[in-house]
Enzyme design. Structure first.
Site, mmCIF file in Angstrom:
data_model
loop_
_atom_site.group_PDB
_atom_site.id
_atom_site.type_symbol
_atom_site.label_atom_id
_atom_site.label_comp_id
_atom_site.label_asym_id
_atom_site.label_seq_id
_atom_site.Cartn_x
_atom_site.Cartn_y
_atom_site.Cartn_z
ATOM 1 N N LYS A 190 0.871 -1.173 0.000
ATOM 2 C CA LYS A 190 0.000 0.000 0.000
ATOM 3 C C LYS A 190 0.915 1.232 0.000
ATOM 4 O O LYS A 190 1.391 1.662 1.043
ATOM 5 C CB LYS A 190 -0.914 -0.015 1.229
ATOM 6 C CG LYS A 190 -2.259 0.700 1.061
ATOM 7 C CD LYS A 190 -2.157 2.172 0.728
ATOM 8 C CE LYS A 190 -1.568 2.951 1.888
ATOM 9 N NZ LYS A 190 -1.406 4.418 1.516
ATOM 10 N N GLY A 244 6.672 5.153 8.403
ATOM 11 C CA GLY A 244 5.889 6.381 8.450
ATOM 12 C C GLY A 244 6.016 7.045 9.809
ATOM 13 O O GLY A 244 6.946 6.777 10.576
ATOM 14 N N GLU A 266 9.115 1.175 11.182
ATOM 15 C CA GLU A 266 10.188 2.162 11.021
ATOM 16 C C GLU A 266 9.502 3.513 11.095
ATOM 17 O O GLU A 266 8.843 3.945 10.149
ATOM 18 C CB GLU A 266 10.902 1.933 9.687
ATOM 19 C CG GLU A 266 12.290 2.565 9.644
ATOM 20 C CD GLU A 266 12.248 4.033 9.269
ATOM 21 O OE1 GLU A 266 12.362 4.879 10.199
ATOM 22 O OE2 GLU A 266 12.101 4.351 8.090
ATOM 23 N N CYS A 300 13.509 10.477 7.336
ATOM 24 C CA CYS A 300 13.523 10.206 8.776
ATOM 25 C C CYS A 300 14.941 10.199 9.323
ATOM 26 O O CYS A 300 15.157 10.380 10.525
ATOM 27 C CB CYS A 300 12.818 8.884 9.074
ATOM 28 S SG CYS A 300 13.522 7.475 8.195
ATOM 29 N N GLU A 397 10.119 16.307 13.817
ATOM 30 C CA GLU A 397 10.782 16.255 12.520
ATOM 31 C C GLU A 397 10.423 17.479 11.690
ATOM 32 O O GLU A 397 9.243 17.776 11.486
ATOM 33 C CB GLU A 397 10.356 14.990 11.766
ATOM 34 C CG GLU A 397 10.973 13.710 12.302
ATOM 35 C CD GLU A 397 10.635 12.519 11.421
ATOM 36 O OE1 GLU A 397 11.520 12.049 10.688
ATOM 37 O OE2 GLU A 397 9.479 12.057 11.483
ATOM 38 N N SER A 457 22.615 4.701 5.740
ATOM 39 C CA SER A 457 21.788 3.696 5.077
ATOM 40 C C SER A 457 22.620 2.796 4.172
ATOM 41 O O SER A 457 23.438 3.275 3.379
ATOM 42 C CB SER A 457 20.691 4.377 4.252
ATOM 43 O OG SER A 457 19.880 5.189 5.069
#
Length: 493
Positions: A190, A244, A266, A300, A397, A457
């Site tokens: 989704k 999200g 996450e 993020c 954030e 990452s």
């Protein structure tokens, strides 16, 4: 400098017509059960670029049925065969890398430089998990009593619902699909309704790579909450992987508790960027530009709070502002553009309000600080100094190109300020003293630390956070184990 470009209608058509714009369920493209559709808009121009089918609750449940039917066949596929399909998907993504990058720019707004980097990163998850698919290794040991053997094996957890955000529409999809397929699971993806096209394009690539019908289903929707909730209530669904906000994550965890669905979450971040007095400032500013401005700050992992030792704070702020001021802002499809628009008007208004609140509390602006007028959701690169430690801009954030700087005097103060948050995803530390760097890193309450690096990452590394930044890990071998159940057999022989 704001660079604007004319809308490229012919190129837009080329980029958006090689994959279906309907739901992908059971290997077929279909309209939603209620016929609803929604528009996808280019954030740089405000213009519609495509219309996409919007899944209803019944469509979501149909996708669960398709994934459930495909599960026995896919889980029985030999590991090497799964690996070859994932490897083929990696190769196809590389072949279409430029098309995918430009597609991401169209629906997300990020610069083409960032989009190309994302596609390369996203494809790497398919390559990494093509290699991990043949390494789902169990164990055999003798029990401490010596009376039996302990045999442990890993089995696919089952039908998995994957919910991805808009900021990395390719990478967040492949980071979940890759390990799920390697483990033998079937999935329903989704994607965020702001950026559904990239997900549909990836589904087409997976089909071309040989993924059987029903193994990967994609259901864009404007009724996300109701659709995901209904899928989580279906007993066939055994896994939720969500990326999200922490706020939405809490709601999904509550929903998942009704059927005790296994969850990987996450969630949000509030990354501190620590610069000590002995840091190499050239390296620290280079790292700050990466940690803050990757994806225009809409990540993020973006550096959200800059804590700089008082002895170097003025110089660091000056150099950072100089670099930020020089960034070329505009429509991301321009080769010279380094920073595109924010995702939508709501995002721009949020960033603008946070900066205004910081200024009202006494912060000074070294560069930026005023929203661009006209078409597109642009916000200028901004550096703030003299930011009060209690300023709201340090508590949530920013998700934009804004760097607030706070000074500190001691290592203990830096660590205390860095840990003063409910989040714990990533921290960045710059110092020339490796002993100090490792000592500080171990005291930081985050799942990842970039020590003298502005990016953490990596598909081969476990990505995830402490505290309210999430549960579980993505990437690395751990990422595949998140889609498995361990079975223990006590046996004598």
């Amino acid at each position: 400098m704001l660079i604007r470009h004319a809308h490229r209608s012919e190129r837009t058509a080329e980029l958006t017509t090689w994959f279906p714009h309907d739901l992908v369920i059971g290997g077929e493209a279909r309209a939603g059960a209620d016929g609803h559709r929604f528009d996808v808009v280019n954030p740089a121009t405000g213009q519609r670029i495509a219309s996409v089918a919007s899944a209803s609750v019944s469509d979501g449940l149909a996708a669960v049925r398709a994934a459930e039917c495909a599960l026995p066949g896919w889980s029985a596929v030999a590991p090497r065969a799964k690996a070859e399909i994932l490897r083929k998907a990696f190769e196809l993504m590389c072949e279409r890398a430029e098309d995918l990058a430009q597609l991401i720019v169209l629906e997300n707004g990020k610069s083409l430089i960032d989009a190309r980097g994302e596609v390369a990163y996203a494809a790497e998850f398919f390559r990494w998990y093509s290699e991990e698919a043949v390494r789902l290794i169990g164990s055999v040991q003798t029990s401490p009593s010596g009376q039996n053997r302990i045999v442990v094996s890993h089995h696919p957890i089952g039908v998995s619902v994957l919910v991805t955000p808009w900021n990395f529409p390719a990478a967040m999809a492949t980071r979940k699909i890759g390990p799920a397929l390697a483990a033998g699971c079937t999935v329903i993806l989704k994607p965020a309704s702001d950026t559904p096209l990239t997900a549909l394009a990836i589904a087409e690539i997976l089909r071309q790579a040989g993924v059987p019908a029903g193994v990967v289903n994609v259901i864009p929707s404007r009724s996300s909450g109701a659709v995901v909730s209904a899928m989580l209530d279906d007993p066939a669904v055994r896994k939720l992987s969500f990326t999200g906000s922490t706020e939405v994550g809490r709601t999904l965890l509550e929903n998942a508790s009704r059927t005790v669905v296994n969850c990987s979450m996450e969630l949000g971040g509030n990354a501190p960027f620590l610069v000590f007095g002995d840091a190499d400032l050239d390296s620290a500013v280079d790292g700050a530009m990466i940690a803050k401005m990757r994806n225009g700050g809409e990540a993020c992992t973006a550096a959200n709070r800059f804590y700089v030792h008082a002895s170097v704070a003025e110089e660091f702020g000056r150099r950072l502002a100089e670099r930020m001021r020089a960034l070329r802002v505009g429509d991301g499809l321009g080769e010279r553009v380094e920073l595109g628009p924010l995702i939508n008007e709501g995002a721009r208004l949020k960033v603008d309000s946070l900066v205004a609140a910081a200024r009202d509390a006494g912060a000074s602006v070294l560069t930026g600080g005023e929203s661009h007028s006209g078409v597109g959701f642009f916000y200028p690169p901004t550096v703030l100094v003299d930011v009060a430690p209690s300023s709201p801009i340090l508590d949530e954030e920013i998700f934009g190109p804004v760097a607030p700087i706070v000074t500190f005097d001691t290592d203990d103060e830096a660590v205390e300020l860095a840990n003063r948050t409910e989040y714990g995803l990533v921290s960045y530390v710059y110092t020339s003293d490796l002993s100090r760097g490792l000592s500080v890193s171990e005291r930081l309450e985050t799942g990842m630390v970039g020590l003298n690096r502005g990016v953490v990452s990596d598909p081969a590394a476990p990505f995830g956070g402490f505290k309210q930044s999430g549960l579980g890990r993505e990437g690395g071998h751990e990422g595949m184990l998140e889609f498995t159940e361990s079975q223990y057999i006590a046996v004598n022989w």
